[in-house]
Design an enzyme around this catalytic site. Structure first.
Site, PDB file in Angstrom:
ATOM      1  N   GLU A 157      22.025  59.237  28.018  1.00  0.00           N
ATOM      2  CA  GLU A 157      20.837  58.406  27.808  1.00  0.00           C
ATOM      3  C   GLU A 157      19.778  59.126  26.988  1.00  0.00           C
ATOM      4  O   GLU A 157      18.587  59.126  27.325  1.00  0.00           O
ATOM      5  CB  GLU A 157      20.264  57.942  29.154  1.00  0.00           C
ATOM      6  CG  GLU A 157      21.230  57.037  29.915  1.00  0.00           C
ATOM      7  CD  GLU A 157      20.662  56.469  31.210  1.00  0.00           C
ATOM      8  OE1 GLU A 157      19.776  57.104  31.799  1.00  0.00           O
ATOM      9  OE2 GLU A 157      21.123  55.397  31.624  1.00  0.00           O
ATOM     10  N   GLU A 204      16.824  51.398  43.669  1.00  0.00           N
ATOM     11  CA  GLU A 204      16.593  50.881  42.322  1.00  0.00           C
ATOM     12  C   GLU A 204      17.177  49.482  42.120  1.00  0.00           C
ATOM     13  O   GLU A 204      16.503  48.590  41.629  1.00  0.00           O
ATOM     14  CB  GLU A 204      17.188  51.862  41.297  1.00  0.00           C
ATOM     15  CG  GLU A 204      17.042  51.381  39.866  1.00  0.00           C
ATOM     16  CD  GLU A 204      17.565  52.404  38.859  1.00  0.00           C
ATOM     17  OE1 GLU A 204      18.017  53.491  39.267  1.00  0.00           O
ATOM     18  OE2 GLU A 204      17.518  52.100  37.650  1.00  0.00           O
ATOM     19  N   ASP A 240      26.557  52.260  37.740  1.00  0.00           N
ATOM     20  CA  ASP A 240      25.247  52.827  38.056  1.00  0.00           C
ATOM     21  C   ASP A 240      24.620  52.202  39.291  1.00  0.00           C
ATOM     22  O   ASP A 240      23.721  51.374  39.157  1.00  0.00           O
ATOM     23  CB  ASP A 240      24.308  52.667  36.849  1.00  0.00           C
ATOM     24  CG  ASP A 240      23.003  53.426  37.046  1.00  0.00           C
ATOM     25  OD1 ASP A 240      22.937  54.277  37.951  1.00  0.00           O
ATOM     26  OD2 ASP A 240      22.056  53.178  36.290  1.00  0.00           O
ATOM     27  N   GLU A 250      27.026  61.820  44.151  1.00  0.00           N
ATOM     28  CA  GLU A 250      25.621  61.394  44.069  1.00  0.00           C
ATOM     29  C   GLU A 250      25.466  59.956  44.542  1.00  0.00           C
ATOM     30  O   GLU A 250      26.018  59.035  43.952  1.00  0.00           O
ATOM     31  CB  GLU A 250      25.124  61.531  42.614  1.00  0.00           C
ATOM     32  CG  GLU A 250      23.669  61.100  42.416  1.00  0.00           C
ATOM     33  CD  GLU A 250      23.176  61.284  40.974  1.00  0.00           C
ATOM     34  OE1 GLU A 250      23.864  61.949  40.176  1.00  0.00           O
ATOM     35  OE2 GLU A 250      22.098  60.754  40.652  1.00  0.00           O
TER      36      GLU A 250
END
Lengths: 644, 644
Positions: free
Chosen positions: A260, A367, A339, A361
C-alpha cells in the site's frame, strides 16, 4: 482517574477462602514484586483482610515461590488448606492474575499449571505520533501526544490489563510510519521510549516499534535503502545498537514494506527475504526480532482486469521464499487472504510455511466489523481460524499449531472505557486468553469477562454472554452476504455501499449483473482455491461442498442458485438481512432489560451504541436488499419492503 | 511576477492606427487616471509610440473625456481621424479596455456605446481564511493567507482583469463562513480589508463579504440570532455601521442561510424574508445590499423517500415570499434547480419572482464539469439559461430580462495561470463579457479570448475556438447521460461513481433497476414540472416534447425507450460515451498540432491536462457503460468493449 480498569476493577466478594488472609513470600524481582502487589491489592479490593507474613505458621496461606529465570510458566497448586504459586517473576504475574480472576469467579481452589502457547502474544497499535489512531474507534492515542511518546499512569494500567489476560508485548506505533513517528528510531525520543519500556517491563510486556524500511534515507541521509548496500546495513546495525542499548525492554521491529505504497526492498530489486534478513541481522545481537507483514498486494489494480485476484497475492509473494528468512524473522500473516472482513476463509499462506516462523495477525479494532459502534464478539471467528486444519501434514497441521506467535490490531484508545463500546473490551480480554491458550472457549471467555466486568448477577452474565455469542452472526447477516466482502463505504469502511469499491483500484469486486454475483475463484476462475491443500482446495472449489457462509467468497453464482435448504441465493440474502436486523433488535432489547442491574452510566453508554447499531443495521438491510431488488427485480418471497 | 496577466498580456502589433500616437485628456478621478494609465501602458505594449498631449493640435488622437458621476456607461466614437472616449471614471476604464481589446483584434476604429445589462456583475470566491479554496482547482487563495486577508500586487492585477471584461464586484470569502473568516465582520481585519477594497475600487470593483447569519452569537456574544430580536437587529446595525464606515468600497453581504447546515432564520421560526430584511435594514443606510442565496433544500433526505424532490425545494421555499423582501435584497438563484450539473433545465424560480430582485448564480469553478482538468467552455450553457423564455409574461420574459444581477463562483486561485487549466480562463473572461451583455456570442467571445491570450495566428485561433465550442458537449457525452446528474464520486465530485449518491442523504437519485432509470418529475411523478409556466411544464412533462438532452432529468424511462432517431435509450448512452472519448481525443490531437505555434510552457501545461482528461474520460466511459451493461446485460450494438 479518567478511565476505568475494565476487568481489573475487582468487585467486593461476600466470602473468600480463608487462605486469602495470609500471603507468604518475598519475591526478589521487579516483576515478582508487582505480582505480590497485585495480589494484595486485588484481594483487598475483593474484601479480604490479607496480610503479608514471613511464614504461614501452619495457617492456610497463599505462598508465592519465585523461581529464577524469565520463563512465563505459572503453577498454582493446592497446598494443604492453602495455595502455592510457583513461577519466575513473570510466571507469578500470570499466576496471580489467574488466581484473582478465578477467585472473582467464585472458585475456592483455582489450580493451574500453564505455559503460553506462543512466546509472542502482542497488540499492534496503529497510533500515530500526532495522537490520532488509524482505524481507531476509542478516542485518541494514550502512547502519543502532539508528536511525542508519553508515559503516564495509564501506561502502567495498560500493562496490567495486558498481563492480566496473558499478553506480553505491544507495538505502540502505526505500521504506516509517518510524521515524527519516523524519528522513534533515532535519539529524539529515547528518554520517553525508555520510560514506556520500563513501565511495561514491570508486567512482562515487551515494547515493539514499527519502522519505515526507508529510514536510512529519511533519517540517515543515505541515498538508498537497498538492503544489500553496505552503508544501509551499517546504518541499521548502528541504529539498532543505539536503540537496543538505550531501551532495555525492546523486542524488535514491525515492518510494513512494499505494501500500500510503503517503501520496501522491491524498489531496489531485492526480495522480501533480503529486506527482512538485513533488519534481522541488525537486531540479532540484541535478541531482537523482525515481524515482517505479508499484507502485500497490487493496490492500484485496474477494475477491468479480471485475471488478477488480490486473494492470491500474499501466498504468491511469500510461499516461494519459505526457508530464506533468518530465524529471528516472523512473517506476519492476516487471518484471511484479503483484509479483516467479517467472513473470509483462512489465509492459504498459513498452510504453506514449513521453514519460516509466522505470527498470525487478527484485528480486534473493528474496522470492518462495526467500528465499536456495533457489538461484534470476534472470538468465535478467531477460534475458527486457529482450529482450521490446513491439510498439509499429518500432525501439527492446525493453524494454531503451525503458527509461532499471535498479534491483534488493538481496539484501544484514551476513551474512559478504553474500547469505545464497553462490550468491545471482551475482544481485548478474549484475544489475550486465546493467545495464551488457543483452545480457550469463546463462551467461557465471554462469561468470565462479563462476571469480572459487570459482577456476578447471573441474569447479567447470561444476557451479556448470549449477546456476545450471537453478535458476530448478527452483524454478518445484515451486512455483507456470504463472504463476498467490501460492500462498505470506501475509505471510512462504515455503513453500506454495495458498489462503492466496484470500479476502484483495490482489487475488491463482486461484478454483479442482474443475473449473477461474485468472482469465481475455483480452477475455472482465478484459481485461488489451488493455493490450498488438495483437501481444502477441493472443498472450496465445489459449490456443493463449499461452506455456504463462504459461497460468494469462492464462487460466482446466479441469483436463483439453490441453497441447501431450497431457498434461492437471493432469497437467502434477503432473509439474512431482515433477520439480522430483528436479531440486533433482540440483542438491544435484552440489554435494555438489564437497566436496573447495571451501573447507570455503563448501561446508558451501551444503550446508545445499540441505538446506532439498530439504525445502521436497518440502513445495511435496506441498502443491500434494495440494491439487489433493483438489480434483479425479484421481490422478497415474504413480501417485505424493498425500495425502488 | 509569478503569474501571467492572461488576456491583458497585450501582444505587439505590426501596425496600429495613427491616432494611437496621441492621447488627449486629463481625467481627474482615481478611476479615470487608471483608465489613462491602462491606455498608455496597453498601447505601449502593443508597440505604439503614444504620447500624452495637452491638445490634439489637429492631429488624430484618442481623446478621453471624463464626465462627472459614477455611471458605468462608456462611449467610444470616431472623431475625425481619431477616437473620442466619453464616460465617468468607471466608464473610461471599460471604454479603454474595450478599445485595447479591439485594437488587439485588429479593428481600426472600434466604436462602442454601451451600458452594462446589470448593475451587479460579480465573482463569488469560495476562499477560506486559511488560504484553502472550497471547490478550488487552481491553487490556494490570493485573498487569504494563514487566517488573514492579504492585499498584494496580485490583488490589483485581479481588479484589472475583472474590469477589463466588465465585472464590477467580488465576494472574497466562502459562503460557508468558518474559522477566522467569521471575524471579517468585526474590527480584527479592517485594515487589510480596507486595503483590498481601495485596491479594487481603483478599477471599479466593489468588495462584498460572505457573512454568517449567526454572527451575533459567534461574535457578539448574544444568546440568539433571531432576526426579530431587538438586540440582534441592533448588533447588525452597529456592526454594519462600523464596517461600512471603515471600508469605503464595501457593497454588501452575501448570505447562505438555512442551507446545508448553515445557520439561518428558520432556527427561530422566522422566514427567509424576515432574515434577509433584517440584514437589509442594517446595511441600507450605507447603500449596502444583501445577496440571499436560495440554495435551500433538505440535505438529510432519506433515500427511501420518493415523495421529496430536491429539484422542487427552492421554488417551494422562495416563490411564496415574492414581494416580502426589501428592495436592497437580491435573491441569489443558481442557474438550475439542483446544483451546477453539466445539464439541468433552468431553475423554475427564475420565472416566479415579480416583485423581488434576483441575482443569477453561475459556477465557473468547474466543480461538476471537470475541475479544470477537463476543458469545458461554459458560455454556451450560460447563454442557454439567459435565453430561456419562462412563459410567464408577454414581455421581458427571458431569464436575461427577469434577473437584476449576475454572479459566478470563481475559478481562480494563485496558480501562475490563475485558473489551473489555461483554457479555463476563457470561462472567466467570457462570464465577464456575458455579464455586461447577455446577448454576447460564445463563439465570438472564444475567438476574442484566444487572440488576446495566444496572439493572432489564425490556425491557433480556429483550433482553440473549435475546442472550446465543442468541449461542453464532449464532456457531457462521456460523463452523465441526458441530464440525470450525480454520477460523480461523492465528496470530491471528480470521476465516475454511478451509484455513489444512490443511497445517500443528498436527494440525488436515479433509482435505476435493470429495466428503468430516472426519477419521474412530471405530474404523474414528483410534479416538479408543474413549477414551470404551462408552456414549459407541458413541454417538459411529455417525453415526446421534452428536449432529449434533458430526458432523464425529467423522466423515468425503460432502457429500451426509443429516442427520436430510433436508437434505444441504452444504445444512445453507450454511443454518447464512446463518442465522447473519441471527441476528447480529437480535441487533444488538435491541441497537439499547435505545438510549434505556442509558447512551449503553455503548450505543455495544456497537453498535460488533456492527458488527464483522456484518462478520466475513458474511465467515465467504461464505468458508466459497464455499469449499465451489468444492469441490463444488453450488449453494445456495435460490439464495443464493455466490462463484466
Amino acid at each position: 482517574m479518567d478511565y476505568s480498569l475494565l476487568w481489573l476493577d475487582w468487585k467486593r466478594k461476600s466470602s473468600l477462602p480463608a487462605y486469602t488472609k495470609r500471603i507468604v513470600g518475598m519475591p526478589a524481582t521487579r516483576q515478582g514484586k508487582a505480582a505480590l502487589r497485585e495480589l494484595l491489592n486485588g484481594l483487598k479490593a475483593m474484601g479480604a483482610d490479607s496480610e503479608l507474613c514471613s511464614g504461614s505458621d501452619g495457617c492456610p496461606s497463599i505462598r508465592l515461590n519465585e523461581c529464577p529465570g524469565g520463563g512465563e510458566k505459572a503453577e498454582l497448586h493446592r497446598s494443604g488448606e492453602g495455595l502455592a504459586l510457583i513461577g519466575s517473576g513473570r510466571g507469578l504475574i500470570y499466576g496471580v492474575f489467574y488466581l484473582l480472576r478465578h477467585l472473582a469467579l467464585g472458585e475456592d481452589y483455582p489450580e493451574w499449571e500453564s505455559s503460553p502457547a506462543y512466546p509472542i502474544r502482542m497488540l499492534d497499535h496503529w497510533d500515530n505520533a500526532d495522537g490520532s489512531i488509524e482505524r481507531g474507534y476509542s478516542g485518541r492515542s494514550f502512547f502519543f501526544r502532539s508528536g511525542r511518546p508519553v508515559c503516564t499512569a495509564r501506561t502502567r494500567d495498560y500493562a496490567r490489563l495486558l498481563a492480566s489476560c496473558g499478553l506480553n508485548g505491544c507495538c505502540i506505533n502505526n505500521v504506516n510510519v509517518h510524521g515524527s513517528a519516523l524519528k522513534l528510531l533515532t535519539g529524539s525520543y529515547k528518554r520517553e521510549l525508555k520510560r514506556i519500556a520500563v513501565c511495561l517491563e514491570e508486567y512482562g510486556v515487551a515494547l515493539w516499534l514499527s519502522v519505515s524500511f526507508s529510514a536510512p534515507m529519511e533519517l540517515g541521509g543515505l541515498a538508498t535503502a537497498d538492503p544489500l548496500d553496505p552503508e544501509v546495513r551499517q546504518w541499521w546495525q548502528d541504529t539498532s545498537r543505539q536503540l537496543f542499548s538505550a531501551i532495555p525492554n525492546l523486542a524488535g521491529f514491525l515492518v510494513k514494506a512494499d505494501s500500500e505504497g510503503r517503501p520496501g526492498p522491491h524498489s531496489y530489486g531485492r526480495s522480501h527475504a533480503e529486506g527482512a534478513n538485513m533488519l534481522a541481522e541488525a537486531v540479532s545481537p540484541f535478541g531482537g526480532k523482525i515481524l515482517w507483514r505479508c499484507f502485500v498486494y497490487n493496490c492500484t489494480q485496474d477494475w477491468r482486469d479480471t485475471e488478477t485476484d488480490r486473494a492470491k497475492a500474499q501466498r504468491d509473494a511469500f510461499a516461494p521464499l519459505d526457508g530464506q528468512f533468518r530465524e529471528n524473522v516472523f512473517l506476519q500473516i492476516k487471518n484471511g487472504p484479503v483484509d479483516f472482513q467479517i467472513r473470509e476463509p483462512v489465509s492459504p499462506l498459513l498452510g504453506e510455511l514449513e521453514h519460516t516462523s509466522s505470527i498470525l495477525e487478527f484485528q480486534i479494532a473493528q474496522e470492518y466489523t462495526g467500528q465499536q459502534k456495533h457489538v461484534c464478539y470476534l472470538l468465535p471467528m478467531f477460534r475458527e481460524v486457529l482450529d482450521q486444519q490446513m491439510g498439509r501434514r499429518a500432525d501439527r497441521d492446525l493453524v494454531a499449531e503451525r503458527i509461532s506467535a499471535v498479534c491483534a490490531v488493538s481496539n484501544t484508545g484514551d476513551d474512559p472505557n478504553w474500547t469505545g463500546h464497553d462490550l468491545a473490551a471482551a475482544n481485548l480480554f478474549g484475544f489475550g486468553l486465546l493467545s495464551w491458550d488457543p483452545s480457550a472457549e469463546p463462551e467461557a471467555i465471554a462469561r468470565e469477562w462479563s462476571i469480572l466486568t459487570f459482577g456476578g448477577d447471573p441474569e447479567v452474565t447470561d444476557t451479556v454472554t448470549d449477546i456476545l455469542l450471537r453478535s458476530r452472526s448478527v452483524y454478518e447477516k445484515y451486512t455483507v452476504p456470504l463472504g463476498i466482502g467490501w460492500m462498505c463505504v470506501p475509505g471510512t469502511h462504515y455503513g453500506p455501499s454495495p458498489e462503492g469499491y466496484e470500479y476502484d483500484r483495490w482489487g475488491t469486486y463482486h461484478r454483479a449483473t442482474h443475473r449473477e454475483i461474485g468472482v469465481e475463484r475455483g480452477p475455472g476462475g482465478t484459481g485461488f482455491t489451488e493455493q490450498y491443500s488438495p483437501a481444502l482446495a477441493g472443498m472450496y472449489a465445489s459449490k456443493e461442498t463449499c461452506p455456504e457462509e463462504l459461497l460468494l467468497f469462492f464462487h460466482r453464482l446466479p441469483f436463483d442458485y439453490r441453497m441447501k435448504d431450497g431457498r434461492t441465493l437471493l432469497q437467502r440474502i434477503y432473509d439474512d438481512h431482515f433477520e439480522g436486523v430483528e436479531e440486533a433488535r433482540a440483542m438491544s432489547d435484552a440489554w435494555d432489560r438489564l437497566e436496573d442491574r447495571l451501573d447507570p452510566a455503563v448501561f446508558a453508554r451501551v444503550r446508545a451504541r445499540f441505538r446506532e447499531q439498530l439504525r445502521s443495521a436497518a440502513e445495511w438491510r435496506d441498502v443491500v436488499n434494495s440494491w439487489l431488488y433493483r438489480l434483479t427485480l425479484i421481490p422478497d418471497e415474504k413480501g417485505r419492503k424493498l425500495y425502488l
